[in-house]
Structures are given as C-alpha cells and as structure tokens.
Design an enzyme around this catalytic site. Structure first.
Site, PDB file in Angstrom:
ATOM      1  N   ARG A  10     111.337  93.887 -71.534  1.00 40.11           N
ATOM      2  CA  ARG A  10     110.122  93.291 -71.252  1.00 40.11           C
ATOM      3  C   ARG A  10     108.958  93.833 -72.016  1.00 40.11           C
ATOM      4  O   ARG A  10     108.708  95.153 -72.249  1.00 40.11           O
ATOM      5  CB  ARG A  10     109.874  93.539 -69.628  1.00 40.11           C
ATOM      6  CG  ARG A  10     108.516  93.284 -69.066  1.00 40.11           C
ATOM      7  CD  ARG A  10     108.632  93.672 -67.568  1.00 40.11           C
ATOM      8  NE  ARG A  10     107.229  93.614 -67.311  1.00 40.11           N
ATOM      9  CZ  ARG A  10     106.323  94.255 -66.463  1.00 40.11           C
ATOM     10  NH1 ARG A  10     106.734  95.507 -65.953  1.00 40.11           N
ATOM     11  NH2 ARG A  10     105.010  94.074 -66.576  1.00 40.11           N
TER      12      ARG A  10
ATOM     13  N   HIS B  16      98.966  92.922 -69.340  1.00 39.81           N
ATOM     14  CA  HIS B  16      99.240  94.264 -68.997  1.00 39.81           C
ATOM     15  C   HIS B  16      97.894  95.166 -69.214  1.00 39.81           C
ATOM     16  O   HIS B  16      97.780  96.031 -70.278  1.00 39.81           O
ATOM     17  CB  HIS B  16     100.419  94.806 -69.748  1.00 39.81           C
ATOM     18  CG  HIS B  16     101.046  95.892 -68.798  1.00 39.81           C
ATOM     19  ND1 HIS B  16     102.386  95.772 -68.546  1.00 39.81           N
ATOM     20  CD2 HIS B  16     100.598  97.229 -68.540  1.00 39.81           C
ATOM     21  CE1 HIS B  16     102.684  97.040 -67.883  1.00 39.81           C
ATOM     22  NE2 HIS B  16     101.719  97.848 -67.790  1.00 39.81           N
TER      23      HIS B  16
ATOM     24  N   GLU C 238     100.655  94.305 -62.140  1.00 36.84           N
ATOM     25  CA  GLU C 238      99.816  95.109 -61.288  1.00 36.84           C
ATOM     26  C   GLU C 238      98.425  94.871 -61.189  1.00 36.84           C
ATOM     27  O   GLU C 238      97.876  95.766 -61.355  1.00 36.84           O
ATOM     28  CB  GLU C 238     100.018  96.658 -61.729  1.00 36.84           C
ATOM     29  CG  GLU C 238     101.499  97.172 -61.699  1.00 36.84           C
ATOM     30  CD  GLU C 238     101.941  98.629 -61.816  1.00 36.84           C
ATOM     31  OE1 GLU C 238     100.835  99.270 -62.397  1.00 36.84           O
ATOM     32  OE2 GLU C 238     103.000  98.952 -61.666  1.00 36.84           O
TER      33      GLU C 238
ATOM     34  N   ASN D 247     107.403  96.570 -59.344  1.00 33.49           N
ATOM     35  CA  ASN D 247     107.255  97.883 -59.954  1.00 33.49           C
ATOM     36  C   ASN D 247     107.219  99.001 -58.898  1.00 33.49           C
ATOM     37  O   ASN D 247     106.327  98.979 -58.034  1.00 33.49           O
ATOM     38  CB  ASN D 247     105.963  98.051 -60.821  1.00 33.49           C
ATOM     39  CG  ASN D 247     106.009  96.905 -61.849  1.00 33.49           C
ATOM     40  OD1 ASN D 247     106.798  96.169 -62.184  1.00 33.49           O
ATOM     41  ND2 ASN D 247     104.733  96.973 -62.638  1.00 33.49           N
TER      42      ASN D 247
ATOM     43  N   TYR E 273     107.451 103.200 -58.157  1.00 39.43           N
ATOM     44  CA  TYR E 273     107.589 104.600 -58.749  1.00 39.43           C
ATOM     45  C   TYR E 273     107.753 105.537 -57.544  1.00 39.43           C
ATOM     46  O   TYR E 273     108.499 106.461 -57.745  1.00 39.43           O
ATOM     47  CB  TYR E 273     106.549 104.956 -59.427  1.00 39.43           C
ATOM     48  CG  TYR E 273     106.381 104.233 -60.751  1.00 39.43           C
ATOM     49  CD1 TYR E 273     106.901 104.710 -61.843  1.00 39.43           C
ATOM     50  CD2 TYR E 273     105.734 103.018 -61.074  1.00 39.43           C
ATOM     51  CE1 TYR E 273     107.150 104.010 -63.004  1.00 39.43           C
ATOM     52  CE2 TYR E 273     105.894 102.350 -62.082  1.00 39.43           C
ATOM     53  CZ  TYR E 273     106.568 102.901 -63.192  1.00 39.43           C
ATOM     54  OH  TYR E 273     106.805 102.224 -64.329  1.00 39.43           O
TER      55      TYR E 273
ATOM     56  N   GLU F  35     109.916  97.426 -63.157  1.00 38.66           N
ATOM     57  CA  GLU F  35     109.463  98.872 -63.607  1.00 38.66           C
ATOM     58  C   GLU F  35     110.068  99.815 -62.611  1.00 38.66           C
ATOM     59  O   GLU F  35     109.827  99.769 -61.526  1.00 38.66           O
ATOM     60  CB  GLU F  35     107.902  99.085 -63.798  1.00 38.66           C
ATOM     61  CG  GLU F  35     107.330  98.306 -64.942  1.00 38.66           C
ATOM     62  CD  GLU F  35     105.892  98.705 -65.030  1.00 38.66           C
ATOM     63  OE1 GLU F  35     105.307  99.806 -64.721  1.00 38.66           O
ATOM     64  OE2 GLU F  35     105.058  98.246 -65.783  1.00 38.66           O
TER      65      GLU F  35
HETATM   66  C1  GBH Z   1     102.873 101.531 -64.040  1.00 40.39           C
HETATM   67  O1  GBH Z   1     101.815 101.530 -63.177  1.00 40.39           O
HETATM   68  C2  GBH Z   1     102.320 100.655 -65.220  1.00 40.39           C
HETATM   69  O2  GBH Z   1     102.638  99.260 -65.038  1.00 40.39           O
HETATM   70  C3  GBH Z   1     102.684 101.186 -66.598  1.00 40.39           C
HETATM   71  O3  GBH Z   1     101.929 100.649 -67.506  1.00 40.39           O
HETATM   72  C4  GBH Z   1     102.608 102.819 -66.496  1.00 40.39           C
HETATM   73  O4  GBH Z   1     102.784 103.352 -67.841  1.00 40.39           O
HETATM   74  C5  GBH Z   1     103.955 103.238 -65.671  1.00 40.39           C
HETATM   75  O5  GBH Z   1     103.782 102.483 -64.481  1.00 40.39           O
HETATM   76  C6  GBH Z   1     103.661 104.579 -65.457  1.00 40.39           C
HETATM   77  O6  GBH Z   1     102.626 105.085 -64.865  1.00 40.39           O
HETATM   78  O7  GBH Z   1      99.523 109.989 -57.215  1.00 40.39           O
HETATM   79  O8  GBH Z   1     101.612 110.010 -55.990  1.00 40.39           O
HETATM   80  O9  GBH Z   1      99.728 108.737 -55.196  1.00 40.39           O
HETATM   81  C7  GBH Z   1     102.071 102.776 -62.302  1.00 40.39           C
HETATM   82  C8  GBH Z   1     101.186 102.618 -61.162  1.00 40.39           C
HETATM   83  C9  GBH Z   1      99.977 103.694 -59.446  1.00 40.39           C
HETATM   84  C10 GBH Z   1     102.365 104.341 -59.656  1.00 40.39           C
HETATM   85  C11 GBH Z   1      99.818 105.095 -58.898  1.00 40.39           C
HETATM   86  C12 GBH Z   1     102.093 105.528 -59.103  1.00 40.39           C
HETATM   87  C13 GBH Z   1     100.322 106.887 -57.680  1.00 40.39           C
HETATM   88  C14 GBH Z   1     101.322 107.917 -57.104  1.00 40.39           C
HETATM   89  N1  GBH Z   1     100.992 103.827 -60.386  1.00 40.39           N
HETATM   90  N2  GBH Z   1     100.909 105.675 -58.220  1.00 40.39           N
HETATM   91  S1  GBH Z   1     100.650 109.159 -56.284  1.00 40.39           S
END
Ligand code: GBH
Length: 448
Positions: A82, A126, A171, A294, A296, A356
C-alpha cells in the site's frame, strides 16, 4: 534467525498480507521531475511545527530506491504494498493536465511490484494537498472536492489497468482534527469545531473520486478511515456524553455517511456541517468494494473542564504499556472496533481491510548491526490474535497491512518515531530489516 511462531492463529488462504507507506513520508525527491509544493513542504518550513525542524525533502529516498524497497517487500513474502500517490507530482499546481514525469514514477513502481508478484494498493490522498489548492481554501472549500476528482481521474487513466485496489482518502478524521482543528498537522489551522466543513468536503471528494475511478475501470474502490474505540473516563453522564461526542467526531461522521448515507445526530454540536451537506449524501454513500480501517489504540475521553476549548478532552490510558510515541498498547481494541463497526453497519459494512496497524519504537542497530525489536513482534502478534478473534466474531476481514514497511518521516514527530519493519539510517539511507521483519517472514512462510 526467526522460527515460525506457534502462538499465531491461522488466516484464510486468500488473506491479503501487506505493508504500507505514504508518499511524503518516504519518497523524498521533493523538487524532482516537476513536483509542485504541498502543504507539508510549507508546514515543515514553518518554524516550530515539526520536531527538530525536520522535513520530507529526502525522507527514505524511496523515489530513487524503490527497487530495493520492492525487493524487501518480496523477500518478506507479503502479497501487497500500500503506497500513496502524491497529488503535487501529478498536478504540480493542483489543477490542469497531468505532469507525465510525475505519473511515470508510479508507473515504474507499479510495474516493479507486479514483476515481483506484489499487488499494488494505491491511496490517492495521504495528506499532501498541493499548496495552490490550499491557498484557494483547501478542504474548507467545496471546489477542492472537484479538483480532487479531476486528479483521481488522471491517476486512474494511467494506472487502473494494473492497480486492482484503490483507496481514495487516508484518515479524513485526522486531516480535519489535526490539520484544521488543532493545527498539529498541515495546514496548521486552529479552527476547532469550525473545521467540520473540511470533513464534509473530503467525503464529497471521496464520492466524486469514486465515480471517476469506476469510470476509468478501477477494479476495487475503498477508503481508509482512522478508527478508535472510545472509552469514557468514568460512568459519570458528563464523561459518557463527552465520549459519545468524541466518537461522533472521530469515527461516525466518516463511517455513517460513507456506509449508510447519513450523518450521525450531532445534537451536541451547534452548527458545524455545511447547510446543504445532506444533498451530497447519495454520492458519498456509493457502494464500496472494501472498507479500510487504520487502528492504533483506543481513546479515553472525559468531559471538558471549564475553560477548555472543546466539549471533551482526551485522558490517559495509564494502565497499559506504551509505545515510544506514548500510545497505549491495547490489542483487544482492534477486535473491539471491528466488532463495533459490524454491529453499527451490519450488512452495509463491506469486506474490511486493516489498512494500517503498527507501533513506533526507538530502534537502532546494535554493534553487530542487528536491530532487535521484541516489542514490535509482541505488538504485531497480539494484534493478529485480536484480529483473528474479530473474524471469529463474524467480521469479514480480508487483509492486514503493517504500518510501516520502512522507518519514515512521522509527520510532526519527524524521524524519531520509527514504525518500520525495516530500519532506515537517515544519514546513509541504509536499510536494515529488523527482527520483526524476520519474524513476520517466517510466520508468513509457515502460513504458506
Ligand atoms: C496514521 O495516523 C497515518 O495514516 C500515518 O501516516 C502515520 O505515520 C501513522 O498513523 C502513525 O502515526 O495520543 O493516545 O490519543 C495515525 C492517527 C491519530 C492515531 C492520533 C493515534 C492518537 C493516540 N493517529 N491517535 S493518543
């Protein structure tokens, strides 16, 4: 060397295994072959915005070193890559005819992937809006959606014969909130809830681009949304209401229009979306072939204190281990959000790709040149277990992409946050596969 991991669950034979990157984060070569400037070039050049004043001018030099990176993908045994297409390479000012040299790069990349038996998954946006498009209002302007559809058509005309999977936007929630709401990302606007038109115009852009992609013959079209389970900080009704508002803003104002053609009831929000937003919903809600998620970490939310700018505030998830960037490690959050999406949308949820998932660690080669990243191996293993559980719960998940193939330019954090399966030395640009790369390779071989 890594051995197959008996603690990993098994996945269907046709499950799509991949790794992801994005243009500005890896390509470099920002002044080559006619590329125009993007909002991220501008943002990086603005003092105080990006850690250590870093930028994507060189990044991983993927623009020149993509053959080496394709070889790393192939050696890893993945099915798919991707990547994103940089709008300012294709249209240096954001409008007008295609810059052939800009499209040529993606042509070479796609051919190299196909020659290595890797499936290209192309993301059209992006975050690298051409600066002239931003100067004309960016995502606050409705016209940007039309500009984006023109760009989408140019890319698809060139690549749709060979790229089977297309992602319109990455996103939009993060662009709206961090780019236009609080200014942590480009273009650095601090409009708070007045940023919401940026959400609607991105959704409209998705709808128009989806139509353009389909008429150019794109086989599968989807979107990649940032999704997070939202946990109220307590049972107090104020915290519960704040969490619901945050969930609307991060998850549902994107998922609902895309999948069921309606905005959630934003009773907590006065004003916000453009007046005629409802008229665009049929276009926004065109059927998709897949839905990218995505993931995290979850977000814990409390009611705002008096004087805080928004009706909610993010609270710490302090009871969990954290990655280098400080995000809590909560593998079951992946299962939770996937099951929540399925419960909310039922049959309207298309097959899901996890587009992601990954973690940042402070990885460095030791004196033997080995990059040992046991925390990433644990992270990936636990998230794959949670993913398998979501599938057993009935969520139709068809693929999983690690963020990221390479350590890269991590936006406002610069180069100190390393998300790669492959370490990059940003002085020499030497790539070194980490232990997690070897672990995943062995696991994929074991899977067949
Ligand atoms: C993605 O965004 C992006 O698509 C990518 O480009 C980037 O490199 C990758 O993730 C890593 O960052 O502070 O505990 O509340 C991630 C979007 C938004 C995920 C903020 C985590 C905050 C967590 N992020 N979020 S917290």
């Amino acid at each position: 060397m890594a051995v197959p991991d008996p603690t990993l669950p098994s996945f269907p034979d046709d499950f799509l295994w991949g790794a992801a990157t994005s243009a500005y984060q890896v390509e470099g070569a920002v002044a080559e072959d006619g590329r125009g400037r993007s909002v991220w070039d501008t943002f990086c050049a603005t003092p105080g915005k990006v850690a250590r004043g870093q930028n994507g001018d060189v990044a991983c030099d993927h623009y020149h070193r993509y053959p080496e990176d394709v070889a790393l993908l192939a050696e890893l045994g993945l099915d798919a890559y991707r990547f994103s297409v940089a709008w300012p390479r294709v249209q240096p000012t954001g409008t007008g005819p295609a810059n052939p040299a800009g499209l040529d790069f993606y042509d070479r990349l796609v051919d190299a992937l196909l020659a290595a038996d890797l499936t290209p998954v192309a993301t059209l946006y992006h975050w690298d809006t051409p600066q002239p498009v931003e100067d004309a209002g960016g995502w606050l302007a409705r016209d940007t959606a039309h500009r984006f559809a023109d760009y989408a058509a140019l890319v698809a005309e060139r690549l749709a014969d060979r790229v089977p999977w297309w992602i319109t936007l990455n996103e939009p929630a993060v662009v709206t909130m961090l780019g236009y709401g609080v200014g942590e990302h480009a273009p650095g606007r601090t409009l708070l809830l007045d940023a919401l038109p940026a959400a609607h115009h991105q959704l409209l852009a998705h709808g128009l681009a989806t139509r353009a992609l389909r008429s150019a013959g794109a086989a599968r079209v989807g979107v990649a949304n940032s999704h997070t389970p939202v946990w109220p900080a307590s049972d107090h009704p104020d915290d519960v209401a704040a969490a619901a508002a945050y969930a609307d803003l991060h998850n549902w104002i994107y998922g609902d229009p895309l999948l069921v053609g309606a905005y959630p009831d934003l009773a907590w929000l006065a004003g916000g979306l453009p007046d005629d937003a409802a008229d665009d919903l049929p276009l926004i809600a065109q059927p998709l072939d897949f839905y990218g998620v995505n993931y995290y970490c979850p977000t814990r939310v409390r009611a705002a204190d008096p004087g805080e700018p928004l009706p909610f505030a993010v609270a710490e998830i302090a009871e969990r281990p954290r990655t280098h960037v400080g995000w809590p490690v909560v593998p079951e959050g992946l299962r939770e959000i996937l099951v929540a999406l399925r419960a909310r949308y039922r049959e309207a949820l298309p097959p899901v790709l996890v587009t992601e998932n990954g973690c940042s660690q402070d990885d460095a080669p030791d004196e033997r040149g080995v990059v040992d990243d046991p925390d990433r191996i644990d992270f990936l293993r636990q998230h794959l277990v949670a993913l398998r559980q979501a599938m057993d719960d009935g969520v139709d998940v068809r693929g999983y992409f690690v963020w990221s193939l390479l350590d890269n330019f991590e936006w406002a954090e610069g180069y100190d946050q390393r998300f790669g399966l492959v370490h990059v030395d940003f002085d020499t640009l030497v790539r070194t596969p980490k232990a997690s790369y070897h672990w995943l390779r062995a696991a994929l071989r074991d899977e067949g």
